[in-house]
Write a protein that holds these residues in place. Structure first.
Motif, short mmCIF file in Angstrom:
data_model
loop_
_atom_site.label_atom_id
_atom_site.label_comp_id
_atom_site.label_asym_id
_atom_site.label_seq_id
_atom_site.Cartn_x
_atom_site.Cartn_y
_atom_site.Cartn_z
N LYS A 36 0.86 -1.10 0.13
CA LYS A 36 -0.09 -0.05 -0.06
C LYS A 36 0.83 1.15 -0.01
O LYS A 36 0.21 2.25 -0.61
CB LYS A 36 -0.93 0.06 1.21
CG LYS A 36 -0.16 -0.05 2.54
CD LYS A 36 -1.15 0.09 3.61
CE LYS A 36 -0.54 0.10 5.21
NZ LYS A 36 -1.48 -0.05 6.20
N ASN A 37 2.09 1.07 0.50
CA ASN A 37 2.86 2.50 0.64
C ASN A 37 3.53 2.73 -0.70
O ASN A 37 4.17 3.65 -0.92
CB ASN A 37 4.01 2.04 1.63
CG ASN A 37 3.51 2.43 2.93
OD1 ASN A 37 2.24 2.86 3.23
ND2 ASN A 37 4.24 1.75 3.95
N ILE A 38 3.62 1.74 -1.64
CA ILE A 38 4.20 1.99 -3.19
C ILE A 38 3.48 1.65 -4.30
O ILE A 38 3.90 1.35 -5.19
CB ILE A 38 5.85 0.91 -3.11
CG1 ILE A 38 5.18 -0.33 -2.82
CG2 ILE A 38 6.48 1.45 -2.06
CD1 ILE A 38 6.28 -1.50 -3.09
N GLU A 39 2.07 1.51 -3.92
CA GLU A 39 0.87 1.25 -4.88
C GLU A 39 1.28 2.31 -6.45
O GLU A 39 1.27 1.73 -7.65
CB GLU A 39 -0.25 1.25 -4.77
CG GLU A 39 -0.42 0.24 -3.65
CD GLU A 39 -2.24 0.34 -3.22
OE1 GLU A 39 -2.84 -0.74 -2.62
OE2 GLU A 39 -2.71 1.52 -3.15
N ASP A 40 1.59 3.32 -6.11
CA ASP A 40 1.79 4.40 -7.26
C ASP A 40 3.19 4.15 -8.05
O ASP A 40 3.14 4.71 -9.26
CB ASP A 40 1.63 5.86 -6.77
CG ASP A 40 2.70 6.18 -6.02
OD1 ASP A 40 2.92 5.51 -5.11
OD2 ASP A 40 3.13 7.19 -5.98
N LEU A 41 3.88 3.35 -7.33
CA LEU A 41 5.33 3.26 -8.08
C LEU A 41 5.36 1.81 -8.87
O LEU A 41 6.23 1.67 -9.59
CB LEU A 41 6.34 3.28 -7.09
CG LEU A 41 6.54 4.39 -6.19
CD1 LEU A 41 7.62 4.40 -4.89
CD2 LEU A 41 6.85 5.64 -7.09
N VAL A 42 4.36 0.96 -8.62
CA VAL A 42 4.59 -0.23 -9.11
C VAL A 42 3.29 -0.55 -10.12
O VAL A 42 3.39 -1.77 -10.67
CB VAL A 42 4.33 -1.40 -7.96
CG1 VAL A 42 5.23 -1.06 -6.78
CG2 VAL A 42 3.02 -1.22 -7.67
N GLU A 43 2.73 0.37 -10.91
CA GLU A 43 1.82 0.10 -12.18
C GLU A 43 2.66 -0.53 -13.20
O GLU A 43 3.61 -0.20 -13.63
CB GLU A 43 1.34 1.46 -12.45
CG GLU A 43 0.19 1.34 -13.29
CD GLU A 43 -0.56 2.63 -13.58
OE1 GLU A 43 -1.24 2.73 -14.52
OE2 GLU A 43 -0.35 3.59 -12.81
N GLY A 44 1.88 -1.62 -13.62
CA GLY A 44 2.59 -2.34 -14.82
C GLY A 44 3.63 -3.26 -14.59
O GLY A 44 4.18 -3.74 -15.51
N LYS A 45 4.01 -3.22 -13.39
CA LYS A 45 4.99 -4.37 -13.02
C LYS A 45 4.62 -5.72 -12.52
O LYS A 45 3.26 -5.83 -12.17
CB LYS A 45 6.03 -3.68 -12.09
CG LYS A 45 6.43 -2.29 -12.20
CD LYS A 45 7.33 -1.92 -11.16
CE LYS A 45 8.03 -0.39 -11.34
NZ LYS A 45 8.60 -0.38 -12.56
#
Length: 353
Positions: A36-45
């Protein structure tokens, strides 16, 4: 490449290096609670989430995905090297050849808790009370050694609903070794943010503590001021020597000083009776350290010793007298050798408090 990444306690405390490494990764492997702390950084991975207790599986998966030619981010909360994924990963790394790895540090719980409490850390030990992988005898041995060494102690994983024995045993050791008045900071993570409490060892059990709590136990010099928990390092505070102090130490160095209680003094007792007046003027003044009761008079720039009785105790005087002649040979040494004097103060505080 495998990046073992510490994301700290929250998004706000994550490093730029950590965010860049996550952004560059093809595969994200982490405990499901951390995503939840990195959701915006992992899109498409590619995202692989595992539960608590699957640390070895996570490490093995990281190697497997790396061998496929993918860049892997193995995510840990806090710092990966402090009860985190770095230890697990390097434990299995010896099984493989040619695995490229980097460890990206993060803000660990001790540092995060300390930032909310004030400045409690100085020569400190970090101890986990989890006995899932560690025998209780080892936990007790480490707590006892750190307490007897007068370390500030940061405690991780203190207490759960089913695992209470390590905390109970640690508390007994700390209470017996450090004393009931020792300041303690409690930082408990909740969904609404951190709950911060400053208390002492005697009252520690009156507060809610769980697995999401970091407990910081002070040392013999830690004090509480204006709600902040502070462990002083002993910095020298520039300050002129008062003319009356010069007069006093001229007599002291000539062997004409008072010894013991000076009941003929019109101000006796300026503190509590009985008091030892050998050091009517403190050789450490101003120490700038409130651990013995002194304080700055706010907005005046004057250090007040009104509430410090430590210098007037027989054991304190005896300790100081044993070493002071090596340091103080002329009155100017009150300024010229202030650092040596403050180190003597710290030594005697530990031996007499």
């Amino acid at each position: 490449m495998i990046s073992v990444i510490g994301i700290g306690p929250s998004r706000e405390n994550m490093s730029i290096r950590a965010m860049n490494a996550i952004g560059a990764a093809d595969v994200i492997i982490t405990y499901k609670k951390y995503i939840k702390n990195i959701e915006d950084l992992v899109e498409g991975k590619e995202i692989i989430l595992k539960g608590m207790g699957d640390e070895i599986k996570r490490a093995e998966l990281a190697v497997s995905k790396s061998q496929e030619g993918k860049r892997v981010a193995l995510i840990s909360s806090g710092d990966p090297g402090v009860f985190g994924m770095a230890n697990v990963f390097f434990q299995i790394l010896g099984k493989y050849d040619d695995v490229e790895v980097e460890v990206i540090p993060g803000v660990t719980a001790a540092n995060f808790a300390a930032s909310l409490l004030g400045a409690p850390l100085h020569d400190f030990a970090v101890i986990s009370l989890s006995d899932i992988l560690t025998p209780l005898s080892e936990i007790k041995r480490k707590v006892n050694a750190a307490a007897k060494g007068d370390f500030v102690i940061a405690i991780y994983n203190p207490l759960s609903k089913t695992r209470t024995k390590p905390f109970e045993e640690a508390y007994k050791i700390l209470l017996e070794t450090k004393g009931p008045k020792t300041p303690v900071g409690i930082v408990r993570s909740t969904s609404d943010g951190a709950v911060v409490t400053v208390t002492n060892l005697h009252d520690l059990l009156d507060h809610e503590i769980n697995m999401s709590t970091t407990v910081i136990v002070g040392n013999s010099m830690t004090y509480v001021q204006d709600g902040h928990m502070i462990t002083p390092r002993g910095y020298k505070v520039p300050y002129p020597t008062h003319p009356l102090a010069v007069e006093f130490y001229d007599k002291y160095l000539a062997g004409e000083g008072n010894k013991g209680s000076n009941r003929e003094c019109e101000f006796y007792p300026c503190h509590s009776h009985p008091q030892n007046c050998t050091f009517c003027y403190c050789p450490f003044y101003p120490c700038g350290d409130s651990s013995t009761g002194g304080k700055w008079i706010k907005n005046k720039g004057v250090w007040s010793c009104e509430n410090c009785e430590w210098i007037h105790r027989d054991k304190t005087v005896e300790c100081i007298q044993a070493r002071l002649p090596e340091i103080l040979q002329e009155v100017d040494d009150l300024k010229n050798k202030k650092k040596d004097l403050l180190k003597l103060r710290r030594e005697c505080m530990y031996l007499t408090k």
